[in-house]
Scaffold this motif. Structure first.
Motif, short mmCIF file in Angstrom:
data_model
loop_
_atom_site.label_atom_id
_atom_site.label_comp_id
_atom_site.label_asym_id
_atom_site.label_seq_id
_atom_site.Cartn_x
_atom_site.Cartn_y
_atom_site.Cartn_z
N LYS A 184 0.82 -1.28 -0.06
CA LYS A 184 0.18 -0.05 0.07
C LYS A 184 0.99 1.41 0.07
CE LYS A 184 -4.24 1.93 2.10
NZ LYS A 184 -5.13 1.80 3.22
N ILE A 185 2.05 1.34 0.40
CA ILE A 185 3.09 2.28 0.71
C ILE A 185 3.69 2.57 -0.67
CG2 ILE A 185 5.05 3.29 1.63
CD1 ILE A 185 4.36 1.59 4.38
N PHE A 186 3.95 1.47 -1.51
CA PHE A 186 4.27 1.57 -2.73
C PHE A 186 3.14 1.90 -3.56
CE2 PHE A 186 4.28 -0.59 -6.96
CZ PHE A 186 5.28 0.04 -7.42
N PRO A 192 2.83 7.53 -7.08
CA PRO A 192 2.43 8.77 -7.70
C PRO A 192 3.56 9.65 -7.74
CG PRO A 192 0.76 8.18 -5.99
CD PRO A 192 2.05 7.13 -5.87
N LEU A 193 4.73 9.61 -6.86
CA LEU A 193 5.79 10.47 -6.91
C LEU A 193 6.80 9.95 -7.99
CD1 LEU A 193 6.51 11.03 -3.13
CD2 LEU A 193 5.29 12.61 -4.82
N VAL A 197 10.11 10.04 -13.45
CA VAL A 197 11.04 9.06 -14.18
C VAL A 197 10.60 7.91 -14.56
CG1 VAL A 197 11.07 7.82 -11.89
CG2 VAL A 197 13.19 8.01 -13.05
N LEU A 198 9.34 7.36 -14.28
CA LEU A 198 8.62 6.40 -14.89
C LEU A 198 8.31 6.72 -16.56
CD1 LEU A 198 6.26 4.74 -12.20
CD2 LEU A 198 8.78 3.75 -12.88
N SER A 275 15.16 14.31 -8.74
CA SER A 275 14.62 14.86 -7.46
C SER A 275 13.14 14.18 -7.53
CB SER A 275 14.38 16.32 -7.57
OG SER A 275 13.30 16.53 -8.65
N SER A 276 12.67 14.04 -6.17
CA SER A 276 11.55 13.46 -5.83
C SER A 276 10.21 14.14 -6.27
CB SER A 276 11.67 13.17 -4.43
OG SER A 276 11.37 14.54 -3.67
N GLY A 277 10.44 15.52 -6.72
CA GLY A 277 9.40 16.13 -6.99
C GLY A 277 8.46 16.70 -5.94
#
Length: 280
Positions: A184-186, A192-193, A197-198, A275-277
C-alpha cells in the motif's frame, strides 16, 4: 566589457548548436522530400531538393499494395511488442527499485552491487544462451520472445532506485502509522511520486524496443511476425534500386518514436534532476 565577455560565448554556443541542428535536420528533410518523389525522378533528375511532382504512390504501395513486404503488419507487430514491453518494464522496474531502496532484507546491497556489475558485460554475449532459453520455451516467432527478455533492464532499475532514494522516508513512516503495509505504501505513496522518472523509463523502453534490430532478426523468421525495424531490411532487399520507397518505409517507422518524444519531453527534463518532485 562585461556584456561583450558574455556575448561572445553565447554567440559561439548559438553558432555551434545551429550547425548541429542543420546537420541533423538536413538529412531528415532530404528523406522526407525524397519519399514524395517518383522513382523515375530520383533516377533521372539528379540533385534537386524539392520534387518536380509530388506523389504519394510510394506510401500507398508499401502500406496497401504489397503482400511481399507487409509494412502495416510490421508496424502493428512493433507496436504490440513495444507497448507490451514498456508496460512490463514499468511494473518490474518500479517494484524492484522499491525493494532495493525501501525494503530491508539480508544481502540487499550485495545483490544490488552484483546487479550493477552485470552492466559491464555487453548484451551480445547473452544472445546464444538467451536464444536457447527462448527456443526451449517454444517462443521463437512469438511476441513473448521480444517482450520478456527486456523486462528487467538494469539501468532502468538503477535510475528509478536513485530517484526513489530522494523521496523522504518520513512518508513511509507516516503511512505505516496509519496502518499501511509495504504494497500500500508503494501503490499509494511512492508510485504517484515516480511519475516523471517512470515516464522517462517508458520513453527509453519504448524507443529501444521499437528500434531493436539484432534480437528480433534472430527470434523472428516468419515475415508476418517481424517488427518493422528488421522488416525494413527485407524492404531494402526488395527495393534495392528504389530509394523513394525505402525513404517512405523509414519515415513510417520513425513516426511513433517522434510523437512519443514530442509529448514526453517535459518528463524527460524533469527526471534528469533525479529529484523526488516534492515541493516545500
Amino acid at each position: 566589457m562585461k556584456k561583450d565577455s558574455r556575448f561572445i560565448p553565447k554567440l559561439i554556443a548559438f553558432v555551434f548548436l545551429l550547425v548541429m541542428a542543420i546537420i541533423w535536420v538536413v538529412p531528415l528533410a532530404w528523406g522526407i522530400v525524397t519519399s514524395f518523389k517518383s522513382e523515375a525522378e530520383v533516377a533521372t533528375v539528379g540533385f534537386k531538393f524539392l520534387p518536380v511532382q509530388w506523389v504519394t504512390t510510394n506510401y500507398t504501395e508499401l502500406l496497401f499494395d504489397n503482400a511481399a513486404t507487409p509494412l502495416l503488419r510490421w508496424f502493428m507487430n512493433s507496436m504490440i511488442i513495444a507497448v507490451s514491453q514498456t508496460v512490463l518494464v514499468l511494473v518490474v522496474v518500479s517494484l524492484a527499485a522499491f525493494a532495493y531502496s525501501r525494503l530491508k532484507f539480508r544481502g540487499r546491497n550485495a545483490m544490488f552491487v552484483f546487479l550493477m556489475a552485470t552492466m559491464m558485460f555487453p548484451s551480445v554475449v547473452n544472445l546464444i544462451p538467451l536464444y536457447k532459453i527462448i527456443d526451449t520455451f517454444g517462443w521463437v516467432n512469438n511476441y513473448l520472445a521480444a517482450i520478456v527478455p527486456g523486462a528487467a533492464a538494469v539501468f532502468n532499475i538503477f535510475l528509478v532506485r536513485q530517484f526513489m532514494v530522494n523521496i523522504p522516508i518520513e512518508f513511509d513512516e507516516a503511512a505505516r502509522i496509519d496502518g499501511a503495509g509495504d504494497f500500500k505504501i508503494f501503490y499509494k505513496v511512492i508510485l504517484p511520486l515516480l511519475r516523471p522518472v517512470l515516464m522517462v523509463v517508458a520513453l527509453f523502453t519504448f524507443t529501444a524496443a521499437w528500434n531493436d534490430f539484432l534480437w528480433p532478426s534472430i527470434v523472428f523468421n516468419d515475415i508476418e511476425m517481424m517488427p518493422i525495424t528488421p522488416g525494413l531490411q527485407l524492404l531494402q532487399g526488395m527495393y534495392q534500386a528504389q530509394p523513394a520507397h525505402l525513404m517512405a518505409g523509414a519515415l513510417v517507422a520513425i513516426v511513433p518514436t517522434f510523437i512519443l518524444y514530442l509529448f514526453a519531453q517535459k518528463y524527460f527534463l524533469q527526471s534528469m534532476a533525479l529529484s523526488s518532485g516534492v515541493k516545500g
